[in-house]
Design an enzyme around this catalytic site. Structure first.
Site, PDB file in Angstrom:
ATOM      1  N   SER A 171      -5.346  -8.478   4.722  1.00 12.93           N
ATOM      2  CA  SER A 171      -4.920  -7.104   4.478  1.00 12.93           C
ATOM      3  C   SER A 171      -5.979  -6.115   4.979  1.00 12.93           C
ATOM      4  O   SER A 171      -6.386  -6.184   6.133  1.00 12.93           O
ATOM      5  CB  SER A 171      -4.612  -6.924   2.989  1.00 12.93           C
ATOM      6  OG  SER A 171      -3.946  -5.710   2.729  1.00 12.93           O
ATOM      7  N   ASP A 225       6.590  -9.632   5.762  1.00 15.40           N
ATOM      8  CA  ASP A 225       5.492  -8.789   5.307  1.00 15.40           C
ATOM      9  C   ASP A 225       5.483  -7.493   6.127  1.00 15.40           C
ATOM     10  O   ASP A 225       5.379  -7.536   7.352  1.00 15.40           O
ATOM     11  CB  ASP A 225       4.178  -9.552   5.477  1.00 15.40           C
ATOM     12  CG  ASP A 225       2.948  -8.724   5.157  1.00 15.40           C
ATOM     13  OD1 ASP A 225       3.085  -7.608   4.609  1.00 15.40           O
ATOM     14  OD2 ASP A 225       1.835  -9.220   5.457  1.00 15.40           O
ATOM     15  N   HIS A 267       3.410 -10.491   1.751  1.00 20.07           N
ATOM     16  CA  HIS A 267       2.051 -10.075   2.122  1.00 20.07           C
ATOM     17  C   HIS A 267       1.009 -10.898   1.370  1.00 20.07           C
ATOM     18  O   HIS A 267      -0.041 -11.233   1.916  1.00 20.07           O
ATOM     19  CB  HIS A 267       1.869  -8.585   1.826  1.00 20.07           C
ATOM     20  CG  HIS A 267       0.535  -8.047   2.262  1.00 20.07           C
ATOM     21  ND1 HIS A 267       0.067  -8.168   3.542  1.00 20.07           N
ATOM     22  CD2 HIS A 267      -0.439  -7.384   1.571  1.00 20.07           C
ATOM     23  CE1 HIS A 267      -1.136  -7.611   3.632  1.00 20.07           C
ATOM     24  NE2 HIS A 267      -1.466  -7.131   2.447  1.00 20.07           N
TER      25      HIS A 267
END
Length: 307
Positions: free
Chosen positions: A181, A237, A291
């Protein structure tokens, strides 16, 4: 992560007429993806994923390598250094990996429970890259995400000093940089900085997960020619598709896409922003859960995996 969700809704009116978030850029690749075997994924991607997972744990637990499952699955690791406060300054750590004979730099991703961490993601402007830390980028028209660069710079000098000290003390000739991320975005910048600051004989490997776009096409080209990034995207995602192409952002090459929930169907996606992989995700099938994971070998990211 929540900042990305806010972005979705702010762009929703203009995006509803488009089948994908990245529509409108000529940089999208259309080449057919090729299969990546699970054996290859386990050999090249699994260990970086495990280190990225550990970066969500507290600095105190990493110092003693007692962070629960993330630490237990990684043998042969000696902690060397950490920095950041898991807020405005996301955590990173440096470790010696005796199994891979490498130095590992792992960056923490966005903590949705910490508003200071979320604010690092919220800026969407492109700004000139800092050529004092990336002198090899001078004169190339490179612009990067302003929030990512500002976050990166808060720990860059201490991190680089730690890497140089670790290379000298361990004698290894390889640096693996990883993150998930926001941590993935920081890892690409860290990898590029290290590559330009250490002896050319040192092999710098950047492997990330759930990577958002971090700069313009010139930045993507620079990563391709100077570093080489492998980034894993998981099913639907949405994070790898922001900031959007229509704002001037682009991915480098090197995407490996997980196609479905079996965790075994992986493909290598040629070119930049391949429409057959994450860039082609439908607006109507977004999954924030994707994610976090699982990616492969049941790898899930976030502080909940720590002891």
């Amino acid at each position: 992560m929540f900042a990305f969700q806010v972005l979705w809704f702010s762009l929703l009116p203009s995006a509803l007429s488009a089948p994908i978030f990245g529509l409108g850029s000529s940089s999208e690749a259309t080449g057919a993806p090729t299969a990546v075997s699970l054996a290859t994924a386990n050999a090249t991607l699994l260990r970086p994923a495990q280190f990225s997972r550990a970066a969500y744990c507290s600095s105190a637990s990493l110092t003693t390598w007692s962070c629960g499952l993330p630490c237990e699955t990684l043998s042969g690791v000696t902690f060397l250094q950490s920095g950041g406060d898991q807020g405005l300054i996301p955590l990173y750590f440096i470790a010696h990996d005796a199994v891979d004979q490498s130095l590992v730099v792992a960056h923490e991703g966005t903590d949705p429970d910490n508003i200071l961490s979320i604010l690092n993601d919220a800026e969407l402007l492109l700004e000139d890259i800092d050529t004092t830390r990336f002198p090899q980028a001078a004169g190339k028209g490179i612009k990067v995400h302003s929030g990512f660069q500002e976050t990166f710079e808060r720990t860059a000098d201490g991190l680089l000093a730690g890497v140089k000290a670790g290379l000298a003390s361990t004698g290894v000739n390889k640096v693996v940089v990883t993150g998930h991320s926001l941590g993935a975005a920081l890892a690409t910048m860290t990898g590029a900085m290290i590559k330009g600051a250490v002896d050319p004989s040192v092999n710098v490997v950047v492997t990330t997960f759930g990577l958002p776009r971090g700069g313009n096409q010139a930045w993507a080209n620079f990563l391709d020619s100077n570093v080489g990034v492998t980034f894993v995207t998981n099913q639907n995602d949405p994070v790898p598709t922001v900031p959007p192409l229509l704002l001037g952002f682009a991915h480098s090459s090197g995407e490996v896409h997980i196609v479905d929930s079996s965790q075994t169907n992986l493909v290598a996606c040629p070119g930049h922003d391949n429409e057959h992989c994450a860039t082609g995700n439908s607006l109507f099938h977004v999954s924030i859960a994707n994610h976090l994971g699982p990616y492969f070998d049941d790898i899930t990211f976030g502080g909940a995996v720590c002891s």
